[in-house]
Motif scaffolding. Structure first.
Motif, short mmCIF file in Angstrom:
data_model
loop_
_atom_site.label_atom_id
_atom_site.label_comp_id
_atom_site.label_asym_id
_atom_site.label_seq_id
_atom_site.Cartn_x
_atom_site.Cartn_y
_atom_site.Cartn_z
N ALA A 1 0.83 -1.21 0.00
CA ALA A 1 0.00 0.00 0.00
C ALA A 1 0.86 1.26 0.00
O ALA A 1 0.53 2.25 -0.65
N LEU A 2 1.98 1.22 0.70
CA LEU A 2 2.86 2.39 0.78
C LEU A 2 3.85 2.45 -0.38
O LEU A 2 4.64 3.40 -0.46
N GLY A 3 3.79 1.49 -1.28
CA GLY A 3 4.72 1.43 -2.39
C GLY A 3 4.33 2.28 -3.58
O GLY A 3 4.86 2.13 -4.66
N ASP A 4 3.41 3.20 -3.39
CA ASP A 4 2.96 4.07 -4.49
C ASP A 4 3.10 5.52 -4.04
O ASP A 4 2.69 5.87 -2.93
N PRO A 5 3.68 6.38 -4.89
CA PRO A 5 3.90 7.77 -4.47
C PRO A 5 2.60 8.53 -4.17
O PRO A 5 2.59 9.39 -3.29
N TYR A 6 1.52 8.22 -4.87
CA TYR A 6 0.25 8.90 -4.59
C TYR A 6 -0.29 8.49 -3.23
O TYR A 6 -0.85 9.31 -2.49
N ARG A 7 -0.15 7.23 -2.88
CA ARG A 7 -0.62 6.76 -1.58
C ARG A 7 0.21 7.38 -0.46
O ARG A 7 -0.32 7.72 0.59
N LEU A 8 1.51 7.52 -0.70
CA LEU A 8 2.35 8.19 0.29
C LEU A 8 1.90 9.64 0.49
O LEU A 8 1.84 10.14 1.62
N TRP B 1 -9.03 14.62 10.52
CA TRP B 1 -9.78 13.88 9.51
C TRP B 1 -9.53 14.50 8.14
O TRP B 1 -9.49 15.72 7.99
N LEU B 2 -9.35 13.67 7.16
CA LEU B 2 -9.10 14.09 5.78
C LEU B 2 -10.32 13.79 4.93
O LEU B 2 -10.81 12.65 4.94
N LYS B 3 -10.81 14.77 4.23
CA LYS B 3 -11.94 14.56 3.33
C LYS B 3 -11.43 14.23 1.94
O LYS B 3 -10.41 14.74 1.50
N CYS B 4 -12.18 13.38 1.25
CA CYS B 4 -11.80 12.97 -0.11
C CYS B 4 -11.69 14.19 -1.03
O CYS B 4 -10.82 14.24 -1.88
N ASP C 1 -8.52 17.92 -4.50
CA ASP C 1 -8.02 19.28 -4.74
C ASP C 1 -6.50 19.33 -4.85
O ASP C 1 -5.96 20.27 -5.43
N ASN C 2 -5.82 18.34 -4.27
CA ASN C 2 -4.36 18.39 -4.19
C ASN C 2 -3.63 17.36 -5.05
O ASN C 2 -2.42 17.42 -5.17
N ILE C 3 -4.36 16.41 -5.59
CA ILE C 3 -3.76 15.39 -6.44
C ILE C 3 -4.53 15.37 -7.76
O ILE C 3 -5.74 15.19 -7.76
N GLU C 4 -3.81 15.56 -8.83
CA GLU C 4 -4.47 15.63 -10.14
C GLU C 4 -4.65 14.24 -10.74
O GLU C 4 -3.91 13.83 -11.64
N LEU C 5 -5.62 13.52 -10.19
CA LEU C 5 -6.01 12.21 -10.70
C LEU C 5 -7.52 12.17 -10.77
O LEU C 5 -8.20 12.94 -10.10
N ALA C 6 -8.03 11.23 -11.54
CA ALA C 6 -9.47 11.04 -11.61
C ALA C 6 -9.99 10.60 -10.24
O ALA C 6 -9.28 9.95 -9.47
N SER D 1 -10.02 7.19 -5.34
CA SER D 1 -10.77 6.23 -4.52
C SER D 1 -10.05 4.90 -4.43
O SER D 1 -10.00 4.28 -3.36
N HIS D 2 -9.49 4.46 -5.54
CA HIS D 2 -8.74 3.21 -5.55
C HIS D 2 -7.56 3.30 -4.59
O HIS D 2 -7.32 2.38 -3.79
N HIS D 3 -6.80 4.38 -4.66
CA HIS D 3 -5.64 4.55 -3.78
C HIS D 3 -6.07 4.60 -2.31
O HIS D 3 -5.44 3.98 -1.45
N ILE D 4 -7.12 5.33 -2.03
CA ILE D 4 -7.61 5.41 -0.64
C ILE D 4 -8.07 4.04 -0.17
O ILE D 4 -7.78 3.63 0.96
N ASN D 5 -8.76 3.30 -1.03
CA ASN D 5 -9.22 1.96 -0.64
C ASN D 5 -8.06 1.02 -0.34
O ASN D 5 -8.16 0.18 0.56
#
Length: 95
Positions: free
Chosen positions: A14-21, A35-38, A43-48, A53-57
């Motif tokens: 899970a931690l092996g991805d820069p976006y997840r980090l 608490w962090l809202k999706c 707003d801070n990561i330019e991904l779909a 959601s996949h990374h958060i999951n």
């Protein structure tokens, strides 16, 4: 808390991805009651949204993030117990 090998592997993946980090950093630095809202992630990561959601999951599945329903939304915070146990495990490897 002690982690078994399977749990350590799941966390490491899970931690092996820069976006997840980056999401983990954002969750740790979040000022609003820790608490962090999706929407903040979006707003801070330019991904779909689906990719975020996949990374958060992945982080939730590894028990690195705790979830809480906030109306129709979900918010997240770092699971300090699991993260501390993982860090302790890594520390044992280095000694």
């Amino acid at each position: 808390m002690e982690l078994d090998a399977k749990k350590v592997e799941r966390i490491s993946k899970a931690l092996g991805d820069p976006y997840r980090l980056k999401i983990m950093e954002m969750a740790k630095c979040q000022a609003e009651n820790n608490w962090l809202k999706c929407s903040c992630v979006m707003d801070n990561i330019e991904l779909a949204q689906s990719t975020i959601s996949h990374h958060i999951n992945q982080l939730v599945d590894a028990d690195l993030l705790l979830t809480e329903k906030d109306g129709r939304n979900v918010r997240y915070r770092v699971n300090k117990d699991v993260l501390d146990a993982y860090i302790k495990f890594l520390g044992v490897l280095s000694s």
